[in-house]
Design an enzyme around this catalytic site. Structure first.
Site, short mmCIF file in Angstrom:
data_model
loop_
_atom_site.label_atom_id
_atom_site.label_comp_id
_atom_site.label_asym_id
_atom_site.label_seq_id
_atom_site.Cartn_x
_atom_site.Cartn_y
_atom_site.Cartn_z
N PHE A 66 0.82 -1.22 0.00
CA PHE A 66 0.00 0.00 0.00
C PHE A 66 0.85 1.27 0.00
O PHE A 66 0.40 2.31 0.48
CB PHE A 66 -0.97 -0.01 1.20
CG PHE A 66 -1.63 -1.35 1.40
CD1 PHE A 66 -2.51 -1.85 0.45
CD2 PHE A 66 -1.31 -2.14 2.50
CE1 PHE A 66 -3.08 -3.10 0.61
CE2 PHE A 66 -1.88 -3.40 2.66
CZ PHE A 66 -2.77 -3.88 1.71
N GLY A 119 -0.65 -8.51 -4.29
CA GLY A 119 -2.07 -8.77 -4.10
C GLY A 119 -2.93 -8.33 -5.26
O GLY A 119 -4.14 -8.56 -5.27
N ARG A 168 -10.71 -0.03 -19.60
CA ARG A 168 -10.99 -1.44 -19.83
C ARG A 168 -10.41 -2.27 -18.68
O ARG A 168 -9.28 -2.03 -18.24
CB ARG A 168 -10.33 -1.86 -21.13
CG ARG A 168 -10.67 -3.24 -21.59
CD ARG A 168 -9.95 -3.44 -22.90
NE ARG A 168 -10.36 -4.66 -23.57
CZ ARG A 168 -9.72 -5.09 -24.65
NH1 ARG A 168 -8.71 -4.41 -25.15
NH2 ARG A 168 -10.11 -6.20 -25.21
N ASN A 186 -8.98 -8.12 -15.74
CA ASN A 186 -9.51 -9.29 -15.02
C ASN A 186 -10.64 -8.83 -14.10
O ASN A 186 -10.41 -8.13 -13.12
CB ASN A 186 -8.40 -9.96 -14.21
CG ASN A 186 -8.87 -11.23 -13.52
OD1 ASN A 186 -9.98 -11.30 -12.98
ND2 ASN A 186 -8.04 -12.26 -13.54
N THR A 191 -10.13 -9.87 -10.18
CA THR A 191 -9.08 -9.23 -9.37
C THR A 191 -9.23 -7.71 -9.36
O THR A 191 -8.92 -7.07 -8.35
CB THR A 191 -7.69 -9.62 -9.88
OG1 THR A 191 -7.59 -9.33 -11.27
CG2 THR A 191 -7.43 -11.11 -9.66
N GLY A 238 -5.69 0.38 -8.57
CA GLY A 238 -5.20 0.14 -7.21
C GLY A 238 -5.57 1.19 -6.19
O GLY A 238 -5.66 0.91 -5.01
N GLU A 239 -5.73 2.42 -6.64
CA GLU A 239 -5.88 3.50 -5.67
C GLU A 239 -7.22 4.22 -5.72
O GLU A 239 -7.68 4.75 -4.72
CB GLU A 239 -4.73 4.50 -5.83
CG GLU A 239 -3.41 3.89 -5.45
CD GLU A 239 -2.23 4.74 -5.86
OE1 GLU A 239 -1.68 5.42 -5.01
OE2 GLU A 239 -1.84 4.69 -7.06
#
Lengths: 773, 187
Positions: A256, A483, A664, A667, A670, A739-740
Site C-alpha cells: 500500500f 495482491g 478497460r 480481469n 481481481t 489500485g488506488e
C-alpha cells in the site's frame, strides 16, 4: 536458491479472448496452502536473527551506548552501534534526473552517526543465534543521549508552513482567475477547515529482510514495491557493483505504498549479515514498522466553494498543510483532485508544508487524493445543503467538459455515467434529503455520495517474451505481486496478444535477474507492463512471421505483418475464416520446427546502462508530451449508507455501491477485489484509523494493531463494485489502473452520510462516536 | 532448552527449544512450516491462527511447550489425501485474498469457527442465546471472523467462501490424529 516466482495456469479455460474475464488468480494454490514464501521464509543454513534498538528521543546526540548486558545474553553474536559499525556510503542526494535517488526512506546513514533525527530511529542492531535472544538483548541495550530541542507538534507548527515548490512531476499550486474575490462575491458559499490524522499502511506482513553475502555478492529476500530501487540503493550503500546484488521478491504480503522506499530495517539486516558473515533475517516487530517505516502525513485543509444561486461554481479554493521529516519525505498532493473535478470559474489551489523532527512521511494508497477528496467532497455536500440542491445534481451542474484549471482535454471521463448507474443501483431516489429524516428502529439512517478520482500513470518496463516450439509462452519481467493479481493479468494479455490459450502462458516476476519492471506504485504497474508486453508480442509475431515467409512450404509465404494475425496458437491471414485451415496460416509449432528453432524471443527495453538511459528519456518525453495533451485519470462515484445509533453514536456502514470509470478491465475478478479493497481501507480512514503522536516527544503512542484500528470483518458490508469497462484510448489496451481510485471519495461519502443520518458535520477524521455525542 | 514433542499435521516432531519460544516461532523457525504467518506477534491480527485439537488459537500467544502432545493443524495440513480443503478451493473461487499473507490464518480460523458454530456456540451477534441451531448468517460469519484482519480488504470474498462451504459441506472439525512414529501425515 531460486526465488523467481513462476506462475502458470492450471485450470482449463474456454476458448476465445481471455482479457476481461474473471479468471482465478494464478497464485491461488500457493497462497491458500502456505506454500507461498514471503521474504522472512527462506531457509538458510546457519541463519542468524537481528533485532533493532530504537532511539527514545526525537533529536539529539548519543553520548554513550552500554551494550555489556546485551552482549552477555547467551546466543548473542554481536551488538552493532555507531561506535563499531563499518562505514557505509551515505544515501544519495535526491535528483529528479535519477528517480532511484528517491529510494532512500531517509537521508540518515544509520549507525554511521551519533545524531538522532527522530523518535524511533534505529541506534543499534543486535544479531543472535535465535530470535528470542536477539529481542531480549535489544531490550538490554542502554543508550545515553544529549537531547536537543525538537519540533514535533504538527498542530503547533501549522502556522509556519511554507508553500510547496513545483517541479516537473508535481505542482505545488495553481490558479485560474481570482478565486478569493469570486468567493467573497458569491451569493452562496462555504469556507471550511478539515483535518486528517497520520495513517499507517499496516500491511499484515511486517517488513522483513533475509540477507546473505557470498564474498561481495549479496542476495536479499525483501518484500518490496520496487526491486530496481532496492538493488541500486543497496549496491550504492555497500559499495558493490549493482550486478553483484540480487533482490528476490516473489510475494509481498501487502504494501500500500509502505514498501516503496528502502527503510532502515533492510539496510541494517544487510549490514548485520556483512558484519557477522552469516545469513541474517530480520522481521520488524509491528512496533518496529511504526518506528522505522514512514506513514501518511497528517493534514489540515481549507476548502472554500462559492456558487451562484443555480449552483454553478464561481470559486474553488483548496489549500493544505502537510508534514515532511527533516530527514526526508515528500509533498502530499492533497489538492490534486480539486484541479480536475469541478468546472469552477475561478480556482486557487496551494499545498504547503511544515518540516518536523519526525520520520519521513511516505506514499500511502492514493497519497493526496484519499484525504483531499474527503475535504472537497464534504464541502460540495455542504454547499448542496446550502443551495437546497441534491448533491448529485450539484455535481452534474459543475461537471466539466475540459480540465477546469487549464482547459486540457480529458483522455477519458465518464463521471456522469458513473453517477447515473450508481444512483440506480443504490436506490438514491429513495433518500429523503432532510437530515435525521430516515430511521430504522434505534438506528438513524444516512445516505451519502462522493466522487472518486485518481490520476493514471505509466512507467517504463522491460519485458521479454519467449515462444517455444511446443507453443508455450514465457513472459519475463521483474514486476511486483502484492495482491493485485499482477501475473494473472499479464498472462491474460499475452495469451490474447499471441493467440494462445491462457494455460499456455507462464509468467516470471519478482526477481532482479529478470528484465527490470516498473515500480508498483501510482496504480501504474499493469498499464506499464502491458504496454511493453504488447510491443514485445508484436515483435515476436514479426520474428515468427519472418521465419514462415521465407519458407516455400508455408501458407504464410510472402505475407506482410499487417495481413496476418495471431489466433488459434499460430499466425493466420486476416479476414479468412477462423480456425486451423492449413491454407490460411499455420501453428507456432509448425513454423518453429520447420525453421529448426526451439524458441523465438523478443525483448522490449534493455537493462544495459544505455538501454536504461534510453528508457528513462523515452519515459520522460512521453510523460511530458502526455501531460501537455491530456489529463488522464480514473474516476468514480461512491455511494454509501450508514446507520448511527441514536443513543450511543455508534456508526455502522451498512451498504456500499462504487461505480468506477477505470477504462478497460483486464480481469473482472481481481480488479473488483482491488477496488473493493480500496473502499475497505477508506472505511478505516473514515471511521477508525489514526496514528497518535505525543506532541511533546514525537513518539507514536499507538504502534500496534490493538490500538490502531483497521477495519475487521464485522465492519465491512457487502461492497457492490461496478466499472463501466469503456477503454481509455490513450492507454495500453484502454486500461486505467485500479489500485488506488477505490479509496478516494470514501471518507467524504461516509462523512456526508453521517451528516444525513444525524445532522452533524464531522470535518476531522476519524469520525468516531464521541464526535457525534 | 527443553525437549518438546509436537504433533503437527499428523506427524510427530521432537525439538529442543527454550521454554519462551512461541508455538508460532517453533512452527516457522524450527519446523520450517512457514505457512503460518506472523503479522503482529501480539494476538491482534490473527495471521498466526492454527488449530489445536480442532480449536482455533493464536499461535503467537501460545508457548510451544504448552502444546506438547496436542494435535496442531496448520494450513499445510488442512488438505486431505492430496485433495484441497473445500475452503481452500472456495477462497480461490471467491477471490478471498489478495496478497495472501493473512490467508492461512483466515482458513484455519474459518475451519475452527465452523466447528464452533456446529457445536452450538453463540457469538456477540446471536439474538437469542438459548437458541439451538443458530443460523449462520453473514452477520454471524463476519462477527465470528473478526479476529482475523485482512488489510487488502478481501473480507467480502472470505465471507463468500465460508458461506459457500457452510451451505454445501459437512464441516470437518476433528483434528488430524497422529501415529506415534515420525512419518508421512496419516489420515
Amino acid at each position: 536458491m531460486t526465488g523467481t516466482r513462476t506462475q502458470s495456469p492450471s485450470r482449463p479455460e474456454t476458448a476465445g479472448p481471455v482479457v476481461g474475464r474473471p479468471v482465478d488468480r494464478l497464485d491461488g494454490t500457493p497462497k491458500t496452502t502456505g506454500a507461498a514464501r514471503y521474504s522472512a521464509e527462506y531457509p538458510y543454513p546457519g541463519i542468524a536473527y537481528a533485532a533493532l534498538v530504537h532511539a527514545t528521543i526525537a533529536r539529539g546526540r548519543i553520548t554513550g551506548i552500554d551494550t555489556a548486558s546485551a552482549s552477555a545474553v547467551a546466543g548473542v553474536l554481536t551488538v552493532i552501534t555507531h561506535e563499531n559499525a563499518p562505514a557505509m556510503k551515505p544515501p544519495p542526494k535526491v535528483s529528479m534526473l535519477n528517480l532511484s535517488s528517491l529510494a532512500s526512506g531517509t537521508s540518515v546513514n544509520y549507525l554511521n552517526t551519533d545524531q538522532v533525527h527522530w523518535n524511533g530511529q534505529p541506534v543499534a542492531v543486535v544479531v543472535a543465534e535465535t530470535l528470542d535472544a536477539a529481542r531480549e538483548a535489544a531490550g538490554l541495550v542502554r543508550v545515553g543521549y544529549e537531547e536537543l530541542p525538537a519540533t514535533v507538534d504538527f498542530a503547533a507548527e501549522e502556522p509556519n508552513a511554507k508553500p510547496q515548490k513545483s517541479n516537473a512531476i508535481q505542482s505545488g499550486g495553481a490558479k485560474k482567475g481570482d478565486a478569493q474575490a469570486a468567493l467573497a462575491a458569491a451569493p452562496v458559499s462555504v469556507d471550511l477547515r478539515f483535518t486528517t490524522p497520520p495513517h499507517h499502511h499496516n500491511a499484515i506482513e511486517p517488513h522483513a529482510t533475509t540477507a546473505a553475502w557470498d564474498g561481495d555478492r549479496l542476495t536479499v529476500h525483501e518484500g518490496t514495491q520496487n526491486i530496481p530501487w532496492v538493488r541500486r540503493h543497496l549496491a550504492l550503500r555497500f559499495d558493490v557493483p549493482e550486478k553483484a546484488v540480487r533482490v528476490i521478491s516473489p510475494y509481498v504480503g501487502g504494501a500500500f505504498g509502505g514498501k516503496t522506499m528502502v527503510w532502515p530495517g533492510t539496510i541494517l539486516t544487510v549490514l548485520a549479515a556483512r558484519v557477522t558473515g552469516r545469513p541474517v533475517r530480520m522481521m520488524l516487530t509491528r512496533e518496529g514498522v511504526y518506528r522505522t517505516v514512514g506513514g501518511r502525513t497528517p493534514s489540515t485543509q481549507r476548502m472554500a466553494l462559492g456558487a451562484d444561486a443555480d449552483g454553478r461554481l464561481t470559486a474553488l479554493i483548496h489549500t493544505s498543510v502537510t508534514q515532511v521529516g527533516r530527514v526526508g519525505g515528500g509533498p502530499e498532493q492533497v489538492t490534486s483532485q480539486s484541479r480536475h473535478l469541478y468546472d469552477a470559474a475561478n480556482i486557487l489551489v496551494q499545498q504547503n508544508q511544515v518540516e518536523l523532527d519526525m520520520l519521513s512521511n511516505t506514499v500511502m494508497r492514493a497519497p493526496g487524493e484519499s484525504i483531499g477528496t474527503f475535504a472537497l467532497e464534504s464541502a460540495v455536500d455542504e454547499l448542496a445543503a446550502e443551495l437546497g440542491l441534491d448533491p448529485i445534481e450539484l455535481r452534474m451542474r459543475n461537471e466539466p467538459a475540459r480540465n477546469p484549471i487549464d482547459g486540457k482535454r480529458f483522455a477519458h471521463r465518464m463521471l456522469r455515467e458513473s453517477y447515473a448507474l450508481g444512483a440506480e443501483l443504490f436506490g438514491w431516489a429513495d433518500r429523503t434529503p432532510r437530515p435525521r429524516s430516515m430511521r430504522d428502529g434505534r438506528w438513524l439512517v444516512g445516505m451519502g455520495v462522493a466522487s472518486a478520482y485518481h490520476p493514471s500513470w505509466q512507467l517504463p518496463a522491460n519485458v521479454t517474451v519467449r515462444l517455444s516450439a511446443d507453443g508455450t509462452v514465457v513472459v519475463r519481467c521483474g514486476f511486483h505481486e502484492m495482491g493485485m493479481g499482477a501475473a494473472t493479468a499479464q498472462a491474460q494479455i499475452a495469451a490474447d496478444a499471441l493467440g494462445v490459450p491462457f494455460e499456455a502462458v507462464r509468467v516470471e516476476y519478482g526477481d532482479s535477474t529478470l528484465p527490470s519492471g516498473p515500480g508498483a506504485g501510482g496504480s501504474a504497474q499493469t498499464a506499464s507492463v502491458a504496454n511493453s508486453l504488447i510491443a514485445a508480442c508484436e515483435k515476436l509475431k514479426r520474428s515468427v512471421l519472418a521465419l514462415a515467409r521465407k519458407s516455400g512450404d508455408s501458407p504464410l509465404r510472402g505475407q506482410r505483418p499487417r495481413d496476418v494475425e495471431a489466433r488459434n496458437g499460430g499466425l493466420y491471414r486476416i479476414g479468412r475464416p477462423e480456425g486451423h485451415d492449413p491454407r490460411k496460416g499455420e501453428s507456432y509449432p509448425t513454423i518453429l520446427s520447420r525453421a529448426g528453432r526451439s524458441e523465438v524471443e523478443a525483448a522490449v527495453g534493455s537493462d544495459t546502462r544505455l538501454g536504461e538511459l534510453t528508457g528513462q528519456l523515452r519515459f520522460m518525453s512521453k510523460f511530458m508530451l502526455d501531460r501537455r495533451r491530456w489529463v488522464k485519470a480514473a474516476c468514480g462515484a461512491q455511494f454509501c449508507e450508514v446507520r448511527v445509533d441514536a443513543d450511543t453514536g455508534e456508526i455502522r456502514v451498512s451498504r456500499w455501491v462504487g461505480v468506477f470509470d477505470v477504462g478497460r478491465v483486464i480481469n473482472a475478478k481481481t480488479a473488483s477485489s482491488q477496488l473493493r479493497g480500496g473502499v475497505v481501507m477508506g472505511i478505516g480512514m473514515a471511521l477508525s484509523e489514526e496514528t497518535l503522536v505525543d506532541p511533546r516527544t514525537g513518539r507514536i503512542m499507538n504502534p500496534g494493531l490493538a490500538e490502531y484500528h483497521v477495519p475487521v470483518h464485522a465492519d465491512i458490508p457487502p461492497i457492490d463494485v461496478r466499472y463501466l469497462d469503456d477503454p481509455d484510448p490513450t492507454m495500453p489496451l484502454g486500461l486505467i489502473g485500479v489500485g488506488e481510485v477505490g479509496i478516494t471519495g470514501v471518507a467524504g461519502a461516509i462523512a456526508n452520510a453521517v451528516h444525513h443520518a444525524t445532522g452533524k458535520r464531522v470535518r476531522d477524521l476519524p469520525i468516531t462516536l464521541d464526535k457525534l455525542l | 532448552m527443553v525437549e518438546v514433542r509436537l504433533r503437527v499435521n499428523g506427524a510427530i516432531e521432537s525439538l529442543d527449544v527454550e521454554p519462551r519460544v512461541s508455538l508460532l516461532d517453533a512452527l516457522r523457525e524450527h519446523l520450517g512450516l512457514t505457512g503460518t504467518k506472523k503479522g503482529c506477534d501480539q494476538g491482534a491480527c490473527g495471521a498466526c491462527t492454527v488449530l489445536a485439537d480442532g480449536e482455533r488459537i493464536n499461535s503467537c500467544l501460545a508457548l510451544a511447550v504448552q502444546y506438547a502432545d496436542r494435535e496442531i493443524t496448520t494450513v499445510e495440513g488442512i488438505a486431505t489425501g492430496g485433495r484441497p480443503h473445500p475452503l481452500q478451493t472456495a477462497f480461490i473461487a471467491n477471490d478471498g485474498f489478495q496478497c495472501g499473507y493473512c490467508t492461512s490464518g483466515q482458513l484455519c480460523s474459518a475451519i475452527g469457527m465452523l466447528a464452533e458454530h456446529g457445536a452450538g456456540a453463540p457469538s456477540a451477534v446471536t439474538e437469542h442465546l438459548s437458541t439451538t441451531g443458530i443460523e449462520l448468517t453473514d452477520a454471524e460469519i463476519r462477527e465470528r471472523m473478526s479476529g482475523n484482519l485482512c488489510r487488502c480488504g478481501a473480507y467480502n470474498g472470505i465471507v463468500g467462501a465460508i458461506r459457500d462451504v457452510a451451505d454445501t459441506e459437512p464441516v470437518r472439525s476433528e483434528p488430524v490424529r497422529s501415529e506415534p512414529v515420525r512419518s508421512e501425515p496419516v489420515r
